[in-house]
Design an enzyme around this catalytic site. Sequence first.
Site, PDB file in Angstrom:
ATOM      1  N   SER A 409      37.355 -14.846 -17.094  1.00  0.00           N
ATOM      2  CA  SER A 409      36.108 -14.712 -17.233  1.00  0.00           C
ATOM      3  C   SER A 409      35.861 -13.705 -18.599  1.00  0.00           C
ATOM      4  O   SER A 409      34.909 -13.630 -19.046  1.00  0.00           O
ATOM      5  CB  SER A 409      35.142 -14.391 -16.122  1.00  0.00           C
ATOM      6  OG  SER A 409      35.997 -13.547 -15.328  1.00  0.00           O
ATOM      7  N   ASN A 480      28.517 -14.532 -19.698  1.00  0.00           N
ATOM      8  CA  ASN A 480      28.735 -13.204 -19.346  1.00  0.00           C
ATOM      9  C   ASN A 480      28.207 -12.216 -20.245  1.00  0.00           C
ATOM     10  O   ASN A 480      27.847 -10.952 -20.092  1.00  0.00           O
ATOM     11  CB  ASN A 480      30.160 -12.601 -18.808  1.00  0.00           C
ATOM     12  CG  ASN A 480      30.143 -13.320 -17.257  1.00  0.00           C
ATOM     13  OD1 ASN A 480      29.372 -13.335 -16.647  1.00  0.00           O
ATOM     14  ND2 ASN A 480      31.497 -13.430 -17.038  1.00  0.00           N
TER      15      ASN A 480
END
Length: 659
Positions: A409, A480
């Site tokens: 991520s 994100n």
Amino acid sequence: MSALRFSESVSARLEDGVLLVTIDNPPVNALSAHVRTGLAAALNHAAGTVEIAGVVLTGAGRAFIGGADIREFGKPPVEPSLPDVVGRIEAFDKPVICAVNGVALGGGCEVALACHGRIAVETAAFGLPEVKLGIVPGAGGTQRLPRLVGTLAAIDLIGTGRTVKSLDAMALGLADAVSAHPVATAASLVRQVAGQPLRRTGSLDVPPVDDDALDAAAAKVLAKSRGQSAPAEAIRLVRAAGGVDLEAGLAEERATFLRLRDSTESAALRHVFFAERAAGKVEQLEGITPRRIETVGIVGTGLMGSGIAVAALTSGHRVIGLEQTPEAAAAGMGRIAGLLDKAVQSKRLTAAALDACLARLETTADASALAAADLVIEAVFDDLAVKTDLFRRLDGIVRPDAILATNTSYLDPDAIADATTDPRRVLGLHFFSPAHIMRLVEVVDCAKTAPDVLVSALAFVKRLGKLPIVSGVTEGFIGNRIFSAYRREAEFMVEDGAEPQAVDAAMEAYGFPMGIFAVNDMAGLEIAWARRKRQAATRSPDERYVEIADRLCEAGRLGRKTGRGWYAYPDGVRTIDPNVTAIIDAARAAKGIVPRNFTAEEITDRLLKAMVDEGAALLAEGIAARPGDIDLVMINGYGFPAHKGGPMFAAGRHEERTA
Ligand code: 3H9
């Protein structure tokens, strides 16, 4: 007899006294103006031709009718309107029976409701999904459905917008019969009922129901549609159907439909609908054939890996889960089987499908098993050295045509790809947790990813039933990065005087299921803390940095799993903690900040602006291809309310309003 053509999309043939009318308006037989004109002309023809005993209506291709043509919304109306066509069908003095060959949705279901009989193939489905587009049915659905299936079932179907398969529709009384040859069955029904009094849905009485039961059914639906107006409006109309005559009910429905069609909520949800259809389409990749992906290797069968395994298994793939030891492989098997069991318990999977999934699953500690994989997804600890080492090893094990994907991520997938001898076959597949439930997958197009590898990954994600969004390489990818900007701005406001609970309350009132500080507590504060420590050396001293989260972590407040974070959780209940207030006060004082007040509006405006500015930067950098992609990421990964359309859409509407 030769075919009759009533418009560019409606044709018919006469067979033994029955006019078999086919709607052919690909891709979903939406009720565009030429379909409505064609249907009206077909009815005129049937009315004026004595040898025609009645009409069968069906669709060409996969759909019966996918609904009103959503692309016509907002354009000037073209006669005949759908309510007119539907009304003519119901009032027609010869039988009109529909042969539902595929989905009958929205206006398509309303056409079916107005027919004098409904015959469906088993695979067809019925539904009035208008609320998902921020509107209510506008061609009689709220008035005819309760007459046919009762008010309670109508509240459920129309209020949630869910679809029902033919057999369930039959059990409800919505379909009359299921047939493998619906046109032939419908035609024989026409012959059978021709000349007899017809069963017109609009003439039926709404079966009476107890008010308490209606309240309970409504409350159940409304609990899941917080902040949206369409479900409440739909329920109001359905409930009214029992108390007013059809004409009055239809008039109120029409007025409500037109009002909601022009609402921001509907524009937002239509934007989401079309953004979803555009997602994962890359113009430059058109015409490239995806590679065949049947066997998926998953390295690491922890929380994320087991979720990915379940998504792959339930969409028909073979799965090989790799762990470091036989014990860990057995534990991985247990975790995956456990998730599958839960899916059976919650009726998302049948027992037979569970057995088939387990038969396609293997977990092992022998890495050479991955030689059989078409795609290997890595879901191990998010550490660059661990991942580059793994990819180096995988490179020597998998077939030369196998695709390698990292589920990182935050790490740089280009660096991971460069650890292999052929970085063209490497890309990122960023699943969200729990991976078997969450729809969003960021498909990360690395610097050297080959076009057919990207195409194959997109096709794979779609086969999982998930929503692929292409992202370029950047710290945190699309989601994100925006989330970080959102968090940063929220922390600035807290340092300047807003309380975390006020920030959360403002965003929850806007429509997020949970404010950002509550989300941080849920996810755990330690990963972001570790990242901030990693970045400390390179952070510019001029950059504003809020230390409150660091102080919380140092105090052992790592979120819900430690029982406290931005909040305390006595008995699991989110509660303001004076210790946090003290930490915040001290941080403000250390910087000499005199706290000021923030209104809820200022909080939401500033947080939305932070998201939108970051989104604009992602577009400018070419990381995201379309504003709609950013909206879908925020809606499907971060709880942005779909009925607000996502940050980029909301910003556009805000600009329109203030221009
Ligand atoms: C309504 O009916 C109001 C009435 O009550 C009152 C009126 C007075 N219109 O999803 P897919 C396009 S509101 C225009 O990938 P699938 C879609 O954009 C309507 N276009 O296929 C896409 O285009 P492209 C109520 C539509 O097989 C292509 O078709 N109905 C419409 O996975 C393929 O779509 C609904 O809300 C439409 N109505 O699924 C149903 N529908 O290829 C909405 C689709 O250019 N539709 N398109 O990207 C669906 O749920 C799915 O599309 C369906 C097919 C299940 C039909």
